[in-house]
Structure formats: structure tokens, C-alpha cells
Design a protein around this motif. Structure first.
Motif, PDB file in Angstrom:
ATOM      1  N   VAL A   1       0.870  -1.176   0.000  1.00  0.00           N
ATOM      2  CA  VAL A   1       0.000   0.000   0.000  1.00  0.00           C
ATOM      3  C   VAL A   1       0.909   1.228   0.000  1.00  0.00           C
ATOM      4  CG1 VAL A   1      -1.902  -1.163   1.146  1.00  0.00           C
ATOM      5  CG2 VAL A   1      -0.157  -0.030   2.526  1.00  0.00           C
ATOM      6  N   PRO A   2       0.510   2.307  -0.697  1.00  0.00           N
ATOM      7  CA  PRO A   2       1.350   3.508  -0.780  1.00  0.00           C
ATOM      8  C   PRO A   2       1.706   4.029   0.599  1.00  0.00           C
ATOM      9  CG  PRO A   2      -0.470   3.632  -2.341  1.00  0.00           C
ATOM     10  CD  PRO A   2      -0.740   2.454  -1.454  1.00  0.00           C
ATOM     11  N   PRO A   3       2.941   4.537   0.748  1.00  0.00           N
ATOM     12  CA  PRO A   3       3.987   4.712  -0.272  1.00  0.00           C
ATOM     13  C   PRO A   3       4.967   3.542  -0.385  1.00  0.00           C
ATOM     14  CG  PRO A   3       4.636   5.849   1.724  1.00  0.00           C
ATOM     15  CD  PRO A   3       3.310   5.210   2.017  1.00  0.00           C
ATOM     16  N   GLY A   4       4.486   2.323  -0.148  1.00  0.00           N
ATOM     17  CA  GLY A   4       5.344   1.155  -0.287  1.00  0.00           C
ATOM     18  C   GLY A   4       5.458   0.332   0.971  1.00  0.00           C
ATOM     19  N   VAL A   5       4.347   0.164   1.658  1.00  0.00           N
ATOM     20  CA  VAL A   5       4.321  -0.636   2.895  1.00  0.00           C
ATOM     21  C   VAL A   5       3.840  -2.038   2.533  1.00  0.00           C
ATOM     22  CG1 VAL A   5       3.355  -0.850   5.202  1.00  0.00           C
ATOM     23  CG2 VAL A   5       3.806   1.429   4.241  1.00  0.00           C
ATOM     24  N   PRO A   6       4.686  -3.049   2.681  1.00  0.00           N
ATOM     25  CA  PRO A   6       4.313  -4.401   2.261  1.00  0.00           C
ATOM     26  C   PRO A   6       3.426  -5.118   3.270  1.00  0.00           C
ATOM     27  CG  PRO A   6       6.552  -4.401   3.073  1.00  0.00           C
ATOM     28  CD  PRO A   6       6.085  -2.973   3.117  1.00  0.00           C
ATOM     29  N   ARG A   7       2.628  -6.047   2.751  1.00  0.00           N
ATOM     30  CA  ARG A   7       1.769  -6.884   3.574  1.00  0.00           C
ATOM     31  C   ARG A   7       1.727  -8.280   2.977  1.00  0.00           C
ATOM     32  NH1 ARG A   7      -3.584  -2.939   4.063  1.00  0.00           N
ATOM     33  NH2 ARG A   7      -2.646  -1.316   5.404  1.00  0.00           N
ATOM     34  N   VAL A   8       1.443  -9.251   3.814  1.00  0.00           N
ATOM     35  CA  VAL A   8       1.144 -10.596   3.322  1.00  0.00           C
ATOM     36  C   VAL A   8      -0.232 -10.531   2.663  1.00  0.00           C
ATOM     37  CG1 VAL A   8       0.728 -12.995   3.960  1.00  0.00           C
ATOM     38  CG2 VAL A   8       2.517 -11.670   5.122  1.00  0.00           C
ATOM     39  N   ASP A   9      -0.352 -11.082   1.467  1.00  0.00           N
ATOM     40  CA  ASP A   9      -1.618 -11.051   0.735  1.00  0.00           C
ATOM     41  C   ASP A   9      -2.349 -12.381   0.892  1.00  0.00           C
ATOM     42  OD1 ASP A   9      -3.747 -10.607  -0.930  1.00  0.00           O
ATOM     43  OD2 ASP A   9      -2.592 -10.720  -2.782  1.00  0.00           O
ATOM     44  N   ASP A  10      -3.325 -12.409   1.785  1.00  0.00           N
ATOM     45  CA  ASP A  10      -4.063 -13.643   2.039  1.00  0.00           C
ATOM     46  C   ASP A  10      -4.961 -14.048   0.873  1.00  0.00           C
ATOM     47  OD1 ASP A  10      -2.954 -13.938   4.577  1.00  0.00           O
ATOM     48  OD2 ASP A  10      -4.485 -12.683   5.516  1.00  0.00           O
ATOM     49  N   THR A  11      -5.184 -13.123  -0.073  1.00  0.00           N
ATOM     50  CA  THR A  11      -5.994 -13.473  -1.245  1.00  0.00           C
ATOM     51  C   THR A  11      -5.178 -14.176  -2.323  1.00  0.00           C
ATOM     52  OG1 THR A  11      -5.634 -11.390  -2.466  1.00  0.00           O
ATOM     53  CG2 THR A  11      -7.397 -11.417  -0.799  1.00  0.00           C
ATOM     54  N   ASN A  12      -3.835 -14.215  -2.163  1.00  0.00           N
ATOM     55  CA  ASN A  12      -2.950 -14.892  -3.119  1.00  0.00           C
ATOM     56  C   ASN A  12      -3.108 -14.368  -4.548  1.00  0.00           C
ATOM     57  OD1 ASN A  12      -1.578 -16.800  -1.383  1.00  0.00           O
ATOM     58  ND2 ASN A  12      -3.538 -17.856  -1.208  1.00  0.00           N
ATOM     59  N   ARG A  13      -3.278 -13.050  -4.657  1.00  0.00           N
ATOM     60  CA  ARG A  13      -3.488 -12.453  -5.979  1.00  0.00           C
ATOM     61  C   ARG A  13      -2.287 -12.657  -6.902  1.00  0.00           C
ATOM     62  NH1 ARG A  13      -6.787 -11.417 -10.039  1.00  0.00           N
ATOM     63  NH2 ARG A  13      -6.242  -9.510 -11.183  1.00  0.00           N
ATOM     64  N   ALA A  14      -1.076 -12.537  -6.378  1.00  0.00           N
ATOM     65  CA  ALA A  14       0.114 -12.729  -7.206  1.00  0.00           C
ATOM     66  C   ALA A  14       0.161 -14.139  -7.780  1.00  0.00           C
ATOM     67  CB  ALA A  14       1.381 -12.435  -6.407  1.00  0.00           C
ATOM     68  N   ALA A  15      -0.221 -15.133  -6.967  1.00  0.00           N
ATOM     69  CA  ALA A  15      -0.240 -16.516  -7.447  1.00  0.00           C
ATOM     70  C   ALA A  15      -1.276 -16.689  -8.543  1.00  0.00           C
ATOM     71  CB  ALA A  15      -0.530 -17.465  -6.286  1.00  0.00           C
TER      72      ALA A  15
END
Length: 394
Positions: free
Chosen positions: A330-344
């Protein structure tokens, strides 16, 4: 006589106890526990102290205070559970690392298409610290921002990584030797046209990878290649251009690397997720997107997606388990674990378009990577794996 016999028995008991203690304290080879797990991510830039003027624009856009240089540990902290089981962690260090005087003025004043990145010196410690204490941490410095603070800055980056206990790869054409806590060895070799061996020179790629495979057996290769941007999610078997530069042919590079002995190919540079492909028994991640890019970056969909490619390599370099652990920012670049697995999900759908018949299939719920027909991975020694599980001849 009895005295001599007692002395001999005592000596034997001491020797036996010593051998037993040595056997109990000797590290168990990783392969006996299922292999060596390596987790690799996409682009990492934890802010830049070369130019912080982006903060004003970000503050106006987000309507809140934005910190120019937050603590690097706090940015990476969400990744800790994703890396807890990794024997080896591989980062793409997208920029210089250091503090103090600026060694190179890369961008002209007022430029809107030039970016210069130098992360705070504490970044090196943070990259080491977020991984498990038992893991070996490797930082790739073969990319298009490695020299943003000049050659002096690049040398300082390598020095800071080394001081923090992070091995640097992509410094030259020699592979970086990685020895895990359990004594298993593999090699990592980084390629980029701006710093490190040039991935567009395929005969040289073959030589470098083959040399590493002959010496170390298991080889992981990284490539910083390909055109950038949201419209570049598809992988093509042809030369790509970006900002007037020849960014090489990522498919041709992967083919050359695998045929020369690479077991795992990790791609980054396009800033978006791309397909994952099986080439023989090797696995190719064409781009892992943006992992942790804090600062003056566009993070709208799909540029906010990334992940860790985690693969388990057996003694011969066979991949006996793999998954994509999805992340988002999320801006300005704070990472999170994505439980929706969108990248996969993105990697799975892109693979079906770009590499029908050879693309890796991904479980949308877990990110588990499977064979092109959707079947789960099995050890190469299992007869049921068939031709897909056969080892390449090195």
C-alpha cells in the motif's frame, strides 16, 4: 595385566564416547530432511536518501504525513513469517546502500523520468535480521540501480552487506558459494546488463552457469531483465525494450541458463508479476514483481503485487516442492502478506496464456506450484514422476 586391561578399556570407552558425541553434534544434511529451501523475492528499495522531494507529492496525494526514510526493519517485518522456514533467502537489492556524502549525481534537476536510489545503511542489517538466524541471506547487486551512487557507492553496498552477514551476488561473473547451516552447498549467480555479467550475451551466460554447475551442482540464477510497467505482464520470446534500452530476451536467457545447469531461475525488473514456466526439471520465475519498494513508485494494480518464490532443491538440484507466497503493498510502499494470493493467481493465468503446455500451475488458495498438468510435485527419484522428474545431464 589387569591394570593394563583397565587402562585399555577406559581408553576405548573415552574414544567411543567421543565418537558418539561427534555423531550427535554433527549437522544433519539438509537433503535428509527433504532438501534445501530457498526463498527469493522481487525488487526491494527501502527508501532513498539521494532525493526525498517525492515526499511532498506523496503527502498531497495521500492526505497524510509521509516519512521519507522509515526504519528499514519496520518495512520488512511483515515478511518474517514468510521466511521462517527458509534455509536461504535471496533479495534483489534494487539500489545502493549507504549514508553520508553522495558519490554520483545521476539525475538532472527537475527530471521526471530518472530515479536514483540509495537506501539507508541500516538496510543491510534489516535484510539479514528479518530472516531466521539459521538462514543464509544473499543480496543480488546485479540490476539497473546498483550504481545509482556510482562505483564507490556499489563497493560501499557490498561492504555493508558483508558486514551485516549478507552474501553479495552479481558482483562479477563468479557464482556466490552458499553453505547452509546443515552443510549443504549451492551457488547463486546474478545477471544484469548495467552491473554484473550481461544476460544478453548468451554464450557468456552458458559459460558462467556451466562453470558454477560443474563446481557446485545446485545452481540458482537471477536475471534483472525485461521491459517495465503495467502493460508488460506477458512474457515474450523476443527482445524487449524499455526507456530506449535493449532489455534482452528473458526466454532465451532462461533457456541458456537451464541448458547449462541452472535449477532455478529468478527474474525481476519488469515491476509486475509474470508467468512461471517449467523448463525440463528446472523452474523459471520470469518476474516476481515489486516486493518492498518504498518511495517514489507507482503502486496501482498490478504494480503493487509481488511475492516470494520458495523452492526446495534436493541433492541433485531437483525441485521437490515449490510455492509462491503472495505479497502486496500500500502507498507509499508498505508491504503486507496477501491472504488473497493475488500474485499466485496472476502468475497462473499469465502462464496459461504465455506458455501453454509448460507453464507451472498454481493452487489459488495456497500458492502451491504444480506441474503443467496440475499434478503435485514428487521427488525426482520417485518412478511415478516420469519424464518430468528426470534429471538434466550436466
Amino acid at each position: 595385566m589387569n591394570r593394563l586391561r583397565s587402562i585399555l578399556l577406559l581408553a576405548f570407552a573415552v574414544t567411543l564416547g567421543t565418537h558418539r558425541a561427534a555423531a550427535q553434534s554433527s549437522p544433519t544434511p539438509a537433503d535428509s530432511a527433504g532438501g534445501v529451501r530457498i526463498c527469493a523475492g522481487g525488487d526491494v528499495t527501502l527508501g532513498t536518501n539521494l532525493d526525498t522531494t517525492w515526499v511532498a507529492t506523496a503527502r498531497a496525494r495521500l492526505g497524510r504525513r509521509v516519512e521519507a526514510l522509515p526504519d528499514p526493519d519496520s518495512i520488512l517485518e511483515p515478511f518474517r513469517p514468510l521466511l521462517a522456514d527458509a534455509d536461504v533467502v535471496l533479495w534483489n537489492v534494487e539500489g545502493a546502500v549507504g549514508d553520508g556524502p553522495i558519490n554520483r549525481r545521476k539525475c538532472a534537476a527537475g527530471s521526471t523520468s530518472c530515479f536514483a536510489f540509495r537506501m539507508p545503511a541500516g538496510t543491510a542489517r534489516a535484510l539479514r535480521g528479518v530472516a531466521a538466524d539459521s538462514a543464509v541471506v544473499v543480496g543480488n547487486v546485479a540490476n539497473n540501480h546498483a550504481r545509482d551512487d556510482g562505483d564507490i557507492g556499489r563497493r560501499n553496498t557490498v561492504r555493508l552487506l558483508d558486514a551485516a552477514g549478507v552474501l553479495a551476488t552479481g558482483v562479477d561473473t563468479l557464482a556466490t558459494e552458499v553453505v547452509t547451516a546443515r552443510g549443504d552447498t549451492l551457488a547463486v549467480l546474478g545477471f544484469a546488463q548495467w552491473a554484473g555479467p550481461d544476460p544478453r550475451n548468451l554464450p557468456a551466460v552458458r559459460r558462467h552457469v556451466r562453470r558454477a554447475a560443474e563446481r557446485y551442482g545446485r545452481v540458482v540464477v537471477t536475471m534483472h531483465m525485461g521491459a517495465e510497467g503495467r502493460g508488460r505482464q506477458n512474457t515474450v520470446d523476443g527482445r524487449e525494450e524499455s526507456f530506449g534500452e535493449d532489455r534482452g530476451n528473458v526466454v532465451a536467457f532462461a533457456r541458456a541458463a537451464v541448458e547449462s545447469g541452472a535449477d532455478l531461475v529468478i527474474g525481476h525488473g519488469p515491476h509486475v508479476m509474470r508467468a512461471i514456466q517449467w523448463r525440463d526439471s528446472a523452474l523459471v520465475f520470469y518476474s516476481l514483481g515489486n516486493l518492498a519498494t518504498y518511495g517514489p513508485f507507482t503502486l496501482s494494480e498490478p504494480l503493487n503485487r509481488g511475492g516470494f518464490a520458495c523452492a526446495v532443491l534436493d541433492a541433485e538440484g531437483g525441485i521437490v516442492g515449490a510455492e509462491l507466497r503472495s505479497t502486496m503493498q500500500v502507498p507509499p510502499g508498505v508491504p503486507r502478506v496477501d491472504d488473497t494470493n493475488r500474485a499466485a493467481a496472476l502468475a497462473d493465468s499469465l502462464g496459461q496464456v504465455d506458455f501453454p503446455g509448460t507453464a507451472a500451475r498454481l493452487d489459488p488458495l495456497t500458492g502451491e506450484i504444480r506441474r503443467p498438468d496440475g499434478s503435485p510435485l514428487a521427488p525426482a527419484s520417485d518412478p511415478s514422476t516420469g519424464s518430468d522428474g528426470e534429471r538434466r545431464r550436466r
